[in-house]
Design an enzyme around this catalytic site. Structure first.
Site, PDB file in Angstrom:
ATOM      1  N   ASP A 107      -3.240   0.309  11.969  1.00  0.00           N
ATOM      2  CA  ASP A 107      -4.252   0.639   9.980  1.00  0.00           C
ATOM      3  C   ASP A 107      -4.843   2.109  10.331  1.00  0.00           C
ATOM      4  OD1 ASP A 107      -6.167   0.118   8.978  1.00  0.00           O
ATOM      5  OD2 ASP A 107      -6.713  -1.627  10.308  1.00  0.00           O
ATOM      6  N   ASP A 120      -2.915   1.086   3.864  1.00  0.00           N
ATOM      7  CA  ASP A 120      -2.851   1.794   5.441  1.00  0.00           C
ATOM      8  C   ASP A 120      -2.194   0.945   6.095  1.00  0.00           C
ATOM      9  OD1 ASP A 120      -4.871   0.192   4.476  1.00  0.00           O
ATOM     10  OD2 ASP A 120      -6.792   1.444   5.421  1.00  0.00           O
ATOM     11  N   GLU A 121      -1.963  -0.458   5.979  1.00  0.00           N
ATOM     12  CA  GLU A 121      -2.348  -1.093   7.428  1.00  0.00           C
ATOM     13  C   GLU A 121      -0.530  -1.794   6.949  1.00  0.00           C
ATOM     14  OE1 GLU A 121      -4.745  -4.733   8.572  1.00  0.00           O
ATOM     15  OE2 GLU A 121      -5.291  -4.252   7.051  1.00  0.00           O
TER      16      GLU A 121
END
Length: 549
Positions: free
Chosen positions: A11, A105-106
């Site tokens: 993350d 983003d993860e």
């Protein structure tokens, strides 16, 4: 559950805001808030400096401004975020063929499938190397969680924030989870939390002790059984490299409620066409058309119509949405409109009885135009005319971040719902213009605009947009309004730059492509990683109220 912590969850830390700080030296170490700058805007991401003031994702922008009046407020630049995300996902793909992106983003990574790790020590080594590589390639930080299941790996990455690594060794799950609140577990939202609280259950330990039968009695069989298993630390979900989308939809929230029925219908038809563009970009078709209407009093109505076969015909979808609107009372005003298509398929079987004639979309109200627009949360969209702002709705099945597309080939990934439209964690598919609105969420350029605040017909520059001046070089827009635009001239690798103000129609000032975040050149993937397979978070920007570094 695995016997070794070989499922990795990455993350990125305050991703949107961190990218902006990396690109703009004058903002480093200062509160930065990214999101919609309109009256109904929402925070997409807040930097850790801004979070000290109480600012959080999904918070109304007006509230954020009260809490942190001196923060820098920027419009999302999804072109840049996608570019950085692709570099990160490429690094993950070198660790394993099984990479499951959840947003820009993860992502989850199955290290065992790629042979990158087989026990706690090797998993930790891979995680530390990944963090170093991400910093080298992007200049950003990411938090890594390692565990024997996806649920625990995600919990571990949350515990690792910011810029850390946490390993949950198999056998320690119960002790770790016991004191945590019930909201820690996937599928527990505010309503379920309150229901459990009334039953005397506030921690994960309470759920485990209550037993499966009691949870089934309270929540139903499906939810009760799964929640009890998770409370015991059991989660057998595999890392899935590709997920089928359940629906495709777009939504617009308006700065000013719409009262004109003709305007409402025009907006619905425009949304239908945008929805079909997304559908086609994903290579899909759909059988059920869904209309969502949020009225002035926040009451929300959803209507659907199932066609005789899957379609990707914009005329069919547009007319179905219009028929659904005819059955909805919009008296009093409309705050939000949305159009979606579900029942997805890989083929089309047009409804032979659809009364779809190749007509022209009705013209919008005088003075309105379909220009660039909305932003959304982490991590919805906006029309023109009265100005728009992205809504606070989230992607189905994603309560904590924006379901976004990482690459064109993944455009059909899990509910490519309006979060891409709405800002936070997504963006329109390649070739699709941004949704309408009073500004440019992508940021990189001006537009002629009339009416509203500012000088009629002036070029509009969104706060945070990349620009280049013929004399002063590369910079970014700090704010604009009343016929003037303020630009700070600096580059990611330079010292904080000077600020200058120009007329908005200055011929020497032009929109510019974003600069790389690291080194002033291409960002190579570190050679130290072992390739074992392919790569696997409301409101349109206003004319002012931008960054205040």
């Amino acid at each position: 559950m695995r016997a070794a912590p070989t499922i990795l969850h990455l993350d990125m830390d305050a991703f949107f805001a961190a990218v902006e700080q990396a690109a703009k030296p004058s903002l480093r170490g200062k509160p930065v808030i990214v999101g919609g700058l309109g009256p109904r805007g929402v925070v997409a991401t807040a930097s850790y400096e801004a979070r000290r003031f109480g600012v959080r994702s999904a918070m109304p922008m007006a509230q954020a401004r009260r809490l942190a009046p001196n923060a820098a407020y920027l419009v999302p630049r999804f072109t840049v975020y996608r570019s950085v995300s692709l570099r990160v996902m490429e690094l993950l793909g070198r660790l394993s063929p099984l990479v499951e992106p959840l947003s820009l983003d993860e992502a989850f990574v199955d290290l065992e499938a790629g042979g990158a790790a087989y026990d706690g020590a090797t998993a930790r080594s891979v995680g530390e190397r990944l963090r170093r590589d991400i910093r080298e390639v992007t200049g950003l930080t990411g938090s890594v969680g390692l565990a024997g299941s996806k649920m625990l790996a995600k919990i571990a990455s949350e515990e690792a924030k910011p810029d850390g690594l946490v390993v949950i060794e198999p056998g320690t799950e119960r002790a770790l989870l016991a004191p945590m609140g019930v909201r820690t577990l996937p599928g527990v939202g505010p309503a379920t939390e309150e229901h459990l609280r009334r039953a005397g259950m506030t921690t994960v330990a309470d759920l485990a002790e209550a037993g499966e039968d009691e949870l089934v009695r309270l929540l139903g069989r499906a939810h009760g059984v799964s929640l009890h298993a998770m409370a015991l630390g059991r989660d057998d979900r595999p890392v899935v490299a590709e997920r089928d989308a359940k629906s495709v939809s777009v939504e617009d929230t308006f700065d000013v409620d719409l009262h004109d029925r003709v305007r409402v219908r025009w907006e619905v038809e425009r949304l239908a066409e945008r929805c079909v563009r997304r559908l086609r970009a994903a290579g899909r078709s759909g059988r059920t058309v869904v209309l969502k209407v949020r009225r002035y009093d926040f009451s929300t109505l959803t209507r659907s119509e199932t066609l005789r076969g899957p379609t990707d015909d914009p005329v069919v979808v547009r007319e179905a949405a219009a028929r659904l609107l005819d059955a909805v009372d919009t008296t009093g005003g409309v705050r939000l409109l949305g159009v979606g298509v579900s029942g997805l398929a890989d083929y089309t079987q047009e409804d032979l009885f659809a009364q779809a004639s190749a007509g022209v979309v009705p013209d919008g109200p005088a003075g309105s135009a379909e220009g660039p627009g909305p932003v959304a949360v982490e991590g919805a969209a906006v029309p023109g005319g009265a100005g728009g702002s992205a809504g606070t709705e989230r992607v189905a099945g994603r309560a904590d971040a924006v379901d976004a597309v990482v690459g064109t080939d993944r455009a059909a990934r899990a509910d490519v719902v309006g979060r891409a439209d709405r800002g936070l964690d997504g963006a329109p598919p390649p070739g699709e213009p941004p949704p309408g609105g009073s500004g440019r969420p992508e940021g990189p350029g001006p537009e002629a605009r009339g009416g509203g605040e500012g000088v009629p017909g002036e070029r509009h520059w969104a706060a945070g947009a990349d620009v280049r001046h013929a004399v002063h070089g590369a910079g970014w827009v700090q704010g604009s309004g009343v016929g003037r635009v303020t630009v700070r001239f600096e580059e990611p690798w330079s010292a904080p730059g000077r600020v200058r103000t120009f007329r908005t129609d200055d011929p020497q000032l032009e929109p510019s492509d974003p600069l790389p975040l690291v080194g002033g050149g291409p960002q190579p993937v570190p050679s130290g990683t072992d390739p074992t397979g392919p790569p696997g978070g409301d409101g349109a920007p206003g004319a002012d109220g931008g960054a205040r570094p």
